[in-house]
Design a protein around this motif. Structure first.
Motif, PDB file in Angstrom:
ATOM      1  N   ILE A  28      -3.640   4.142  -3.826  1.00  0.00           N
ATOM      2  CA  ILE A  28      -3.791   5.152  -2.639  1.00  0.00           C
ATOM      3  C   ILE A  28      -5.095   5.359  -1.975  1.00  0.00           C
ATOM      4  O   ILE A  28      -5.362   4.800  -0.760  1.00  0.00           O
ATOM      5  CB  ILE A  28      -3.074   6.444  -3.130  1.00  0.00           C
ATOM      6  CG1 ILE A  28      -1.593   6.401  -3.242  1.00  0.00           C
ATOM      7  CG2 ILE A  28      -3.401   7.519  -1.779  1.00  0.00           C
ATOM      8  CD1 ILE A  28      -0.975   7.662  -3.658  1.00  0.00           C
ATOM      9  N   ASN A  29      -6.226   5.656  -2.948  1.00  0.00           N
ATOM     10  CA  ASN A  29      -7.699   5.446  -2.269  1.00  0.00           C
ATOM     11  C   ASN A  29      -8.041   3.906  -1.992  1.00  0.00           C
ATOM     12  O   ASN A  29      -8.682   4.112  -0.784  1.00  0.00           O
ATOM     13  CB  ASN A  29      -8.559   6.058  -3.472  1.00  0.00           C
ATOM     14  CG  ASN A  29      -8.242   7.589  -3.684  1.00  0.00           C
ATOM     15  OD1 ASN A  29      -7.575   8.222  -2.959  1.00  0.00           O
ATOM     16  ND2 ASN A  29      -8.592   7.830  -4.985  1.00  0.00           N
ATOM     17  N   LEU A  30      -7.678   2.852  -2.676  1.00  0.00           N
ATOM     18  CA  LEU A  30      -7.859   1.572  -2.183  1.00  0.00           C
ATOM     19  C   LEU A  30      -7.311   1.318  -0.834  1.00  0.00           C
ATOM     20  O   LEU A  30      -8.097   0.601   0.057  1.00  0.00           O
ATOM     21  CB  LEU A  30      -7.549   0.762  -3.339  1.00  0.00           C
ATOM     22  CG  LEU A  30      -7.841  -0.777  -3.132  1.00  0.00           C
ATOM     23  CD1 LEU A  30      -9.161  -1.150  -3.173  1.00  0.00           C
ATOM     24  CD2 LEU A  30      -7.126  -1.500  -4.265  1.00  0.00           C
ATOM     25  N   ASN A  31      -6.142   2.053  -0.428  1.00  0.00           N
ATOM     26  CA  ASN A  31      -5.696   1.633   0.868  1.00  0.00           C
ATOM     27  C   ASN A  31      -6.472   2.009   1.792  1.00  0.00           C
ATOM     28  O   ASN A  31      -6.170   1.282   2.837  1.00  0.00           O
ATOM     29  CB  ASN A  31      -4.205   2.298   0.736  1.00  0.00           C
ATOM     30  CG  ASN A  31      -3.596   2.110   2.159  1.00  0.00           C
ATOM     31  OD1 ASN A  31      -3.017   0.979   2.352  1.00  0.00           O
ATOM     32  ND2 ASN A  31      -3.055   3.202   2.523  1.00  0.00           N
ATOM     33  N   HIS A  32      -7.189   3.125   1.744  1.00  0.00           N
ATOM     34  CA  HIS A  32      -8.110   3.364   2.849  1.00  0.00           C
ATOM     35  C   HIS A  32      -9.105   2.517   3.375  1.00  0.00           C
ATOM     36  O   HIS A  32      -9.425   2.473   4.510  1.00  0.00           O
ATOM     37  CB  HIS A  32      -8.641   4.751   2.366  1.00  0.00           C
ATOM     38  CG  HIS A  32      -7.694   5.937   2.271  1.00  0.00           C
ATOM     39  ND1 HIS A  32      -6.632   6.251   2.888  1.00  0.00           N
ATOM     40  CD2 HIS A  32      -7.829   6.995   1.367  1.00  0.00           C
ATOM     41  CE1 HIS A  32      -5.978   7.179   2.768  1.00  0.00           C
ATOM     42  NE2 HIS A  32      -6.621   7.660   1.324  1.00  0.00           N
ATOM     43  N   SER A  33      -9.387   1.443   2.284  1.00  0.00           N
ATOM     44  CA  SER A  33     -10.615   0.523   2.726  1.00  0.00           C
ATOM     45  C   SER A  33      -9.889  -0.672   3.111  1.00  0.00           C
ATOM     46  O   SER A  33     -10.554  -1.734   3.181  1.00  0.00           O
ATOM     47  CB  SER A  33     -11.428   0.310   1.403  1.00  0.00           C
ATOM     48  OG  SER A  33     -10.558  -0.524   0.331  1.00  0.00           O
ATOM     49  N   ILE A  34      -8.540  -1.096   3.228  1.00  0.00           N
ATOM     50  CA  ILE A  34      -8.059  -2.247   3.329  1.00  0.00           C
ATOM     51  C   ILE A  34      -7.471  -2.120   4.957  1.00  0.00           C
ATOM     52  O   ILE A  34      -6.810  -1.270   5.520  1.00  0.00           O
ATOM     53  CB  ILE A  34      -6.478  -2.267   2.646  1.00  0.00           C
ATOM     54  CG1 ILE A  34      -7.364  -2.598   1.048  1.00  0.00           C
ATOM     55  CG2 ILE A  34      -6.110  -3.682   3.025  1.00  0.00           C
ATOM     56  CD1 ILE A  34      -6.291  -2.937   0.009  1.00  0.00           C
ATOM     57  N   ASP A  35      -7.882  -3.123   5.747  1.00  0.00           N
ATOM     58  CA  ASP A  35      -7.796  -3.105   7.137  1.00  0.00           C
ATOM     59  C   ASP A  35      -6.920  -4.365   7.720  1.00  0.00           C
ATOM     60  O   ASP A  35      -7.006  -4.817   8.745  1.00  0.00           O
ATOM     61  CB  ASP A  35      -8.931  -2.806   8.063  1.00  0.00           C
ATOM     62  CG  ASP A  35     -10.053  -4.017   7.598  1.00  0.00           C
ATOM     63  OD1 ASP A  35      -9.668  -4.807   6.814  1.00  0.00           O
ATOM     64  OD2 ASP A  35     -11.144  -4.044   8.218  1.00  0.00           O
ATOM     65  N   ALA A  36      -6.126  -5.086   6.447  1.00  0.00           N
ATOM     66  CA  ALA A  36      -5.298  -6.254   6.958  1.00  0.00           C
ATOM     67  C   ALA A  36      -4.045  -6.201   6.201  1.00  0.00           C
ATOM     68  O   ALA A  36      -3.909  -5.192   5.390  1.00  0.00           O
ATOM     69  CB  ALA A  36      -6.513  -7.376   6.513  1.00  0.00           C
ATOM     70  N   PRO A  37      -3.177  -7.036   6.448  1.00  0.00           N
ATOM     71  CA  PRO A  37      -2.048  -7.424   5.690  1.00  0.00           C
ATOM     72  C   PRO A  37      -2.450  -7.024   3.999  1.00  0.00           C
ATOM     73  O   PRO A  37      -3.192  -7.885   3.453  1.00  0.00           O
ATOM     74  CB  PRO A  37      -1.231  -8.558   6.034  1.00  0.00           C
ATOM     75  CG  PRO A  37      -2.056  -8.571   7.312  1.00  0.00           C
ATOM     76  CD  PRO A  37      -3.407  -8.420   7.342  1.00  0.00           C
ATOM     77  N   TRP A  38      -1.410  -6.437   3.310  1.00  0.00           N
ATOM     78  CA  TRP A  38      -1.746  -6.150   1.984  1.00  0.00           C
ATOM     79  C   TRP A  38      -0.414  -6.247   1.023  1.00  0.00           C
ATOM     80  O   TRP A  38       0.618  -5.699   1.471  1.00  0.00           O
ATOM     81  CB  TRP A  38      -2.172  -4.552   1.570  1.00  0.00           C
ATOM     82  CG  TRP A  38      -2.748  -4.293   0.228  1.00  0.00           C
ATOM     83  CD1 TRP A  38      -3.128  -5.157  -0.453  1.00  0.00           C
ATOM     84  CD2 TRP A  38      -2.771  -2.951  -0.423  1.00  0.00           C
ATOM     85  NE1 TRP A  38      -3.370  -4.342  -1.871  1.00  0.00           N
ATOM     86  CE2 TRP A  38      -3.297  -3.229  -1.743  1.00  0.00           C
ATOM     87  CE3 TRP A  38      -2.266  -1.658   0.410  1.00  0.00           C
ATOM     88  CZ2 TRP A  38      -3.125  -1.873  -2.361  1.00  0.00           C
ATOM     89  CZ3 TRP A  38      -2.340  -0.762  -0.573  1.00  0.00           C
ATOM     90  CH2 TRP A  38      -2.910  -0.793  -1.840  1.00  0.00           C
ATOM     91  N   MET A  39      -0.599  -7.026  -0.060  1.00  0.00           N
ATOM     92  CA  MET A  39       0.720  -7.380  -0.722  1.00  0.00           C
ATOM     93  C   MET A  39       0.155  -6.911  -2.112  1.00  0.00           C
ATOM     94  O   MET A  39      -0.928  -7.153  -2.580  1.00  0.00           O
ATOM     95  CB  MET A  39       0.937  -8.830  -1.001  1.00  0.00           C
ATOM     96  CG  MET A  39       2.339  -8.858  -1.687  1.00  0.00           C
ATOM     97  SD  MET A  39       3.012 -10.708  -1.414  1.00  0.00           S
ATOM     98  CE  MET A  39       1.884 -11.571  -2.109  1.00  0.00           C
ATOM     99  N   ILE A  40       1.121  -6.369  -2.970  1.00  0.00           N
ATOM    100  CA  ILE A  40       0.741  -5.774  -4.306  1.00  0.00           C
ATOM    101  C   ILE A  40       1.987  -6.384  -5.153  1.00  0.00           C
ATOM    102  O   ILE A  40       3.136  -6.143  -4.723  1.00  0.00           O
ATOM    103  CB  ILE A  40       0.876  -4.311  -4.374  1.00  0.00           C
ATOM    104  CG1 ILE A  40      -0.241  -3.611  -3.425  1.00  0.00           C
ATOM    105  CG2 ILE A  40       0.337  -3.986  -5.792  1.00  0.00           C
ATOM    106  CD1 ILE A  40      -0.196  -2.137  -3.478  1.00  0.00           C
TER     107      ILE A  40
END
Length: 210
Positions: free
Chosen positions: A129-141
């Motif tokens: 959740i915290n990492l999500n704040h630094s991601i500004d592009a499509p993200w897949m887990i």
């Protein structure tokens, strides 16, 4: 296999990378799918134990998180012929995040192996959740989440609503969508006091395209 941009990622909880069946099946999957990336989990052995095996393939390591005994381990490898640029942006014992860049297109991918110990998984959800704040592009887990989301994903045993709610809250907080799957309904099983427990989607893919 998961698609991201025009690449493919083979993501597999191998449950021991050094046994003959695992290596044979891995070779078959590489030959059949020719993936751009390979992510394998629960490796049981140091990467160097398989250095000869990998030297005879078209894949080179991007980043290695070694197992602690038989616990955990995430190996990320890339096809040697690809011109896709990758950068490791975050790494810990349970997750590995990297960027995938081709031209002006950029995406993030996180490979995870969540702890089999349920008391440790909320720490991973919070980290993501915290990492999500630094991601500004499509993200897949992708990877082994060691968790089910719905009662329909489990047959046998007792469904844990509290853990499922924690998992769901993580997904909602990161605006993630559960990617569709094909094949058998259940992908994992074990016997518990003589009762067979079946589960699906312990290995799954989630995506945020915002």
């Amino acid at each position: 296999m998961e698609a991201l941009l025009d690449i493919t990622i083979l993501s597999w909880n191998i449950r021991g990378a050094h046994n003959n069946n695992a290596r044979r099946n891995l070779k078959d999957l590489m030959r059949k799918h020719n993936p751009t990336f390979i992510a394998i989990y629960e490796t049981h052995v140091p990467y160097l134990r398989l250095s000869t095996f990998w030297a005879n393939t078209d894949y080179t390591p991007v980043h290695i998180i070694e197992a602690n005994g038989h616990s955990g381990g995430i190996w990320l490898l890339k096809h040697s012929a690809t011109n896709i640029l990758t950068t490791i942006t975050d790494s810990n014992h349970h997750s590995l995040t990297f960027t995938i860049n081709r031209g002006n297109a950029s995406s993030f991918c996180t490979c995870i192996y969540a702890s089999p110990n349920p008391t440790q998984r909320p720490t991973l959800w919070t980290h993501l959740i915290n990492l999500n704040h630094s991601i500004d592009a499509p993200w897949m887990i992708i990877g082994d989440f060691n968790e089910t989301l719905l009662p329909s994903e489990q047959r046998g045993g007792v469904f844990n609503h509290s853990r499922a709610a924690s998992f769901s809250n993580f997904m909602n907080s990161c605006n993630l969508l559960d990617l569709t799957t094909t094949g058998g309904k259940f992908t994992w099983h074990r016997n518990n006091n003589g009762i067979r427990i079946l589960s699906k989607k312990l290995d799954r893919g989630l995506a945020n395209v915002n």
